[in-house]
Design a protein around this motif. Sequence first.
Motif, mmCIF file in Angstrom:
data_model
loop_
_atom_site.group_PDB
_atom_site.id
_atom_site.type_symbol
_atom_site.label_atom_id
_atom_site.label_comp_id
_atom_site.label_asym_id
_atom_site.label_seq_id
_atom_site.Cartn_x
_atom_site.Cartn_y
_atom_site.Cartn_z
ATOM 1 N N GLU A 189 0.833 -1.206 0.000
ATOM 2 C CA GLU A 189 0.000 0.000 0.000
ATOM 3 C C GLU A 189 0.867 1.255 0.000
ATOM 4 O OE1 GLU A 189 -2.918 0.025 3.122
ATOM 5 O OE2 GLU A 189 -3.526 -2.035 2.663
ATOM 6 N N LYS A 190 1.925 1.215 0.805
ATOM 7 C CA LYS A 190 2.833 2.355 0.872
ATOM 8 C C LYS A 190 3.546 2.542 -0.469
ATOM 9 C CE LYS A 190 4.763 3.397 4.756
ATOM 10 N NZ LYS A 190 5.613 3.459 5.958
ATOM 11 N N ALA A 191 3.938 1.446 -1.118
ATOM 12 C CA ALA A 191 4.575 1.527 -2.438
ATOM 13 C C ALA A 191 3.619 2.176 -3.439
ATOM 14 C CB ALA A 191 4.998 0.138 -2.906
ATOM 15 N N ALA A 192 2.359 1.781 -3.405
ATOM 16 C CA ALA A 192 1.366 2.368 -4.306
ATOM 17 C C ALA A 192 1.215 3.864 -4.044
ATOM 18 C CB ALA A 192 0.023 1.649 -4.136
ATOM 19 N N TRP A 193 1.240 4.263 -2.785
ATOM 20 C CA TRP A 193 1.144 5.674 -2.418
ATOM 21 C C TRP A 193 2.286 6.470 -3.059
ATOM 22 C CZ3 TRP A 193 4.084 9.293 0.144
ATOM 23 C CH2 TRP A 193 3.431 10.426 0.611
ATOM 24 N N TYR A 194 3.509 5.941 -2.968
ATOM 25 C CA TYR A 194 4.658 6.617 -3.571
ATOM 26 C C TYR A 194 4.506 6.717 -5.083
ATOM 27 C CZ TYR A 194 7.441 6.821 0.691
ATOM 28 O OH TYR A 194 7.907 7.124 1.934
ATOM 29 N N LEU A 195 4.069 5.644 -5.725
ATOM 30 C CA LEU A 195 3.883 5.647 -7.179
ATOM 31 C C LEU A 195 2.842 6.674 -7.601
ATOM 32 C CD1 LEU A 195 3.999 1.805 -7.842
ATOM 33 C CD2 LEU A 195 5.757 3.482 -8.456
ATOM 34 N N GLU A 196 1.769 6.788 -6.834
ATOM 35 C CA GLU A 196 0.718 7.766 -7.136
ATOM 36 C C GLU A 196 1.213 9.202 -7.028
ATOM 37 O OE1 GLU A 196 -2.319 6.720 -4.348
ATOM 38 O OE2 GLU A 196 -2.795 4.853 -5.394
ATOM 39 N N ARG A 197 2.295 9.400 -6.320
ATOM 40 C CA ARG A 197 2.816 10.747 -6.098
ATOM 41 C C ARG A 197 4.061 11.038 -6.929
ATOM 42 N NH1 ARG A 197 -0.501 9.141 -2.679
ATOM 43 N NH2 ARG A 197 -1.727 10.547 -1.399
ATOM 44 N N GLY A 198 4.328 10.191 -7.931
ATOM 45 C CA GLY A 198 5.383 10.514 -8.881
ATOM 46 C C GLY A 198 6.663 9.709 -8.805
ATOM 47 N N VAL A 199 6.831 8.898 -7.760
ATOM 48 C CA VAL A 199 8.011 8.029 -7.707
ATOM 49 C C VAL A 199 7.861 7.009 -8.832
ATOM 50 C CG1 VAL A 199 9.245 6.323 -6.310
ATOM 51 C CG2 VAL A 199 8.333 8.387 -5.240
ATOM 52 N N GLU A 200 8.918 6.769 -9.589
ATOM 53 C CA GLU A 200 8.801 5.928 -10.774
ATOM 54 C C GLU A 200 8.968 4.438 -10.500
ATOM 55 O OE1 GLU A 200 10.919 7.298 -14.215
ATOM 56 O OE2 GLU A 200 10.718 9.373 -13.559
ATOM 57 N N VAL A 201 9.736 4.084 -9.488
ATOM 58 C CA VAL A 201 9.968 2.668 -9.190
ATOM 59 C C VAL A 201 10.174 2.504 -7.678
ATOM 60 C CG1 VAL A 201 12.466 2.814 -9.653
ATOM 61 C CG2 VAL A 201 11.319 0.609 -9.798
ATOM 62 N N VAL A 202 9.589 1.445 -7.121
ATOM 63 C CA VAL A 202 9.713 1.157 -5.684
ATOM 64 C C VAL A 202 10.168 -0.293 -5.543
ATOM 65 C CG1 VAL A 202 8.509 1.000 -3.471
ATOM 66 C CG2 VAL A 202 7.854 2.773 -5.117
ATOM 67 N N TRP A 203 11.176 -0.502 -4.723
ATOM 68 C CA TRP A 203 11.634 -1.857 -4.403
ATOM 69 C C TRP A 203 11.133 -2.199 -3.006
ATOM 70 C CZ3 TRP A 203 17.544 -1.097 -5.545
ATOM 71 C CH2 TRP A 203 17.734 -0.869 -6.902
ATOM 72 N N VAL A 204 10.425 -3.295 -2.869
ATOM 73 C CA VAL A 204 9.942 -3.753 -1.570
ATOM 74 C C VAL A 204 10.688 -5.039 -1.237
ATOM 75 C CG1 VAL A 204 7.951 -4.526 -0.239
ATOM 76 C CG2 VAL A 204 7.656 -2.763 -1.998
ATOM 77 N N VAL A 223 9.396 -5.453 -7.280
ATOM 78 C CA VAL A 223 9.689 -4.196 -7.969
ATOM 79 C C VAL A 223 8.371 -3.689 -8.537
ATOM 80 C CG1 VAL A 223 10.993 -3.094 -9.810
ATOM 81 C CG2 VAL A 223 12.011 -5.005 -8.537
ATOM 82 N N LYS A 224 7.937 -2.507 -8.060
ATOM 83 C CA LYS A 224 6.651 -1.956 -8.485
ATOM 84 C C LYS A 224 6.871 -0.676 -9.286
ATOM 85 C CE LYS A 224 2.960 -2.160 -6.077
ATOM 86 N NZ LYS A 224 2.146 -3.105 -6.826
ATOM 87 N N THR A 225 6.123 -0.574 -10.383
ATOM 88 C CA THR A 225 6.049 0.640 -11.178
ATOM 89 C C THR A 225 4.573 0.855 -11.517
ATOM 90 O OG1 THR A 225 6.266 -0.465 -13.309
ATOM 91 C CG2 THR A 225 8.317 0.193 -12.220
ATOM 92 N N LEU A 226 4.248 1.962 -12.144
ATOM 93 C CA LEU A 226 2.861 2.183 -12.553
ATOM 94 C C LEU A 226 2.420 1.148 -13.588
ATOM 95 C CD1 LEU A 226 2.586 6.070 -12.762
ATOM 96 C CD2 LEU A 226 1.531 4.541 -11.087
ATOM 97 N N ALA A 227 3.375 0.588 -14.325
ATOM 98 C CA ALA A 227 3.057 -0.416 -15.348
ATOM 99 C C ALA A 227 2.768 -1.793 -14.756
ATOM 100 C CB ALA A 227 4.195 -0.513 -16.353
ATOM 101 N N GLY A 228 3.120 -2.012 -13.493
ATOM 102 C CA GLY A 228 2.885 -3.311 -12.870
ATOM 103 C C GLY A 228 3.974 -3.648 -11.872
ATOM 104 N N SER A 229 4.105 -4.944 -11.590
ATOM 105 C CA SER A 229 5.119 -5.362 -10.626
ATOM 106 C C SER A 229 5.702 -6.694 -11.049
ATOM 107 C CB SER A 229 4.524 -5.454 -9.219
ATOM 108 O OG SER A 229 3.538 -6.454 -9.162
ATOM 109 N N VAL A 230 6.885 -6.957 -10.537
ATOM 110 C CA VAL A 230 7.566 -8.226 -10.764
ATOM 111 C C VAL A 230 8.179 -8.647 -9.436
ATOM 112 C CG1 VAL A 230 9.725 -7.135 -11.524
ATOM 113 C CG2 VAL A 230 9.207 -9.452 -12.222
ATOM 114 N N GLU A 231 8.145 -9.942 -9.162
ATOM 115 C CA GLU A 231 8.720 -10.471 -7.927
ATOM 116 C C GLU A 231 9.949 -11.291 -8.293
ATOM 117 O OE1 GLU A 231 7.337 -13.160 -4.111
ATOM 118 O OE2 GLU A 231 5.833 -12.006 -5.227
ATOM 119 N N LEU A 232 11.042 -11.012 -7.609
ATOM 120 C CA LEU A 232 12.318 -11.640 -7.900
ATOM 121 C C LEU A 232 12.862 -12.328 -6.658
ATOM 122 C CD1 LEU A 232 13.663 -8.511 -9.722
ATOM 123 C CD2 LEU A 232 12.948 -10.613 -10.853
ATOM 124 N N GLY A 233 13.639 -13.380 -6.867
ATOM 125 C CA GLY A 233 14.196 -14.126 -5.751
ATOM 126 C C GLY A 233 15.702 -14.263 -5.847
#
Length: 68
Positions: A5-20, A30-40
Amino acid sequence: DLLLEKAAWYLERGVEVVWVLVPRTRRVIVKTLAGSVELGPGERLPPHPSLPGLEPRVDDLFRQIQQA
């Protein structure tokens, strides 16, 4: 999940990429406005134009937080 939810908040406010980082499973979302990918473990984070040259391995990110 609160972190997503916090990552989505940042994306909505202009951050281009968030790593959780998810320590329990040693995965990175890895979340962006285009979607997300989960890596291991063994994988490398994808390149992003707003972070030129920054493509760390998942293992390296967890190694850094273990030392903290």
